[in-house]
Design an enzyme around this catalytic site. Structure first.
Site, PDB file in Angstrom:
ATOM      1  NE  ARG A   1      -4.069   0.555   1.778  1.00  0.00           N
ATOM      2  CZ  ARG A   1      -4.967   1.010   2.753  1.00  0.00           C
ATOM      3  NH1 ARG A   1      -5.016   1.821   3.520  1.00  0.00           N
ATOM      4  NH2 ARG A   1      -5.983  -0.345   1.965  1.00  0.00           N
TER       5      ARG A   1
ATOM      6  CD  GLN B   1     -12.777  -2.327  -0.718  1.00  0.00           C
ATOM      7  OE1 GLN B   1     -12.189  -2.163   0.076  1.00  0.00           O
ATOM      8  NE2 GLN B   1     -14.438  -2.849  -0.758  1.00  0.00           N
TER       9      GLN B   1
ATOM     10  CG  HIS C   1      -8.409  -0.043  -3.890  1.00  0.00           C
ATOM     11  ND1 HIS C   1      -7.681  -1.353  -2.943  1.00  0.00           N
ATOM     12  CD2 HIS C   1      -9.204   0.122  -1.851  1.00  0.00           C
ATOM     13  CE1 HIS C   1      -7.523  -1.507  -1.477  1.00  0.00           C
ATOM     14  NE2 HIS C   1      -9.346  -0.998  -0.579  1.00  0.00           N
TER      15      HIS C   1
ATOM     16  CG  ASP D   1     -13.603   6.071  -0.740  1.00  0.00           C
ATOM     17  OD1 ASP D   1     -13.159   5.850  -0.242  1.00  0.00           O
ATOM     18  OD2 ASP D   1     -12.433   5.983  -1.958  1.00  0.00           O
TER      19      ASP D   1
ATOM     20  CB  CYS E   1     -14.030   1.214  -0.760  1.00  0.00           C
ATOM     21  SG  CYS E   1     -13.309   2.335   0.289  1.00  0.00           S
TER      22      CYS E   1
ATOM     23  NE  ARG F   1     -10.162  -5.543   0.204  1.00  0.00           N
ATOM     24  CZ  ARG F   1      -9.226  -4.193   0.543  1.00  0.00           C
ATOM     25  NH1 ARG F   1     -10.041  -3.968   1.474  1.00  0.00           N
ATOM     26  NH2 ARG F   1      -7.619  -4.694   0.597  1.00  0.00           N
TER      27      ARG F   1
END
Ligand code: CP
Ligand code: NVA
Length: 316
Positions: free
Chosen positions: A102, A132, A129, A231, A271, A299
């Protein structure tokens, strides 16, 4: 050897396989069946940004598959003291079997992958991402698939409409790649100045016609949608813009009115982490159409399928 640096790295056929494996692996977890295909394998996790879900899902998932995990951050490793990314990649990938990163720029993870001996997974960059969206699609299939066989996964996505309300960020870019590849449409509504960048999502490639449509009014984006998703207004790394974003995004809050113009069976996803009263109202995220907790749990299941695939390939 394959890396998973963005959603477009895999084909529709590979996604069909991964969704089927995730369902099997989730079933084993739910019935407490021991499944250790990655015994003696080690996952290195490198975090240059904060995380709750990504860390817990990869770490718990790897242990459940029989492997182990090394956790590194910028502050507690030489990454924070300017060791070149190429050198870090060479060293870490000689001692581990798989790396999840990340970080900030996508260029950094691409450079790491270039010098890595082992597969590299994108655990979020400024641009993408993919893990996700893998979980989000699996969650949609679980809730809206009908036949339950492997072929059902992709057919259940085809022709669907996903409304994206908010920032043209890493999540939005990844939704565009997924829509292009898997045959659905994203209705994108962002405030002016925060639009998605087609070049970033598709490079020089022409995307599938109609894979995304832009709406200036978020209500119009939600009309008839099968899934409404949003988001945070300010992603990690953009904190200096927080005040300006709060003003610009004030009308991009998913509320009951937006959900009411979507299909009556529309799902809501986020998310997470979420800010109730900013990008989503509490009655939506905590309401009956919201599947955010399934989304978070999934996830782990999809990433277990991903790690198994990257290390062992297709299992019969
Ligand atoms: N959705 C997600 O990636 O959450 P974390 O930032 O907690 O990992
Ligand atoms: N867009 C958000 C997602 C967090 C999981 C961020 O990048 O901070």
């Amino acid at each position: 050897m394959k890396h998973y640096l963005q959603f477009a790295d895999f084909t529709a056929d590979e996604y069909q396989y991964l969704f089927a494996r995730a369902a099997i692996i989730k079933g084993k977890f739910k019935s407490y069946e021991k499944y250790h295909p990655l015994a003696d394998r080690t996952l290195a996790m490198i975090f240059e940004k904060a995380s709750t879900r990504t860390r817990v899902s990869f770490e718990a998932g790897m242990y459940q598959l029989g492997g182990s995990v090394v956790h590194l951050t910028t502050g507690d490793s030489q990454l924070g003291r300017a060791e070149p990314i190429e050198d870090s990649a060479r060293v870490i990938s000689r001692m581990t079997d798989l790396v999840m990163i990340r970080t900030f720029g996508q260029d950094k993870i691409a450079r790491f992958a270039e010098y890595s001996r082992v597969p590299v997974i994108n655990g979020l960059t400024n641009e993408f991402h993919p893990c996700q969206i893998l979980a989000d699609l699996f969650t949609f299939i679980e809730h809206r698939g009908s036949r339950g066989d492997a072929g059902d996964a992709l057919s259940c996505l085809q022709g669907k409409v996903v409304a994206w309300v908010g920032d043209g960020n890493n999540m939005a870019n990844t939704w565009l790649q997924a829509a292009d590849l898997l045959g659905f449409t994203v209705h994108v509504s962002t405030p002016g100045g925060y639009e998605v960048d087609e070049k970033l999502a598709f490079g020089d490639r022409q995307p599938r016609a109609g894979c995304y449509k832009v709406f200036s009014n978020p209500m119009d984006a939600c009309r008839g949608a099968d899934l409404v998703t949003t988001d945070v207004w300010t992603s990690m790394g953009y904190e200096a813009e927080n005040e300006a974003r709060k003003k610009a995004f004030a009308d991009w809050c998913v509320d009951a009115e937006m959900m009411a113009v979507a299909r009556s069976d529309a799902l809501f996803m986020h998310c997470l982490p979420a800010h109730r009263g900013e990008e989503v109202m509490a009655d939506v995220i905590d309401g009956p159409q919201s599947v955010v907790w399934d989304e978070a749990e999934n996830r782990m299941h999809v990433q277990k399928a991903l790690m198994e695939y990257l290390l062992l390939g297709r299992l019969a």
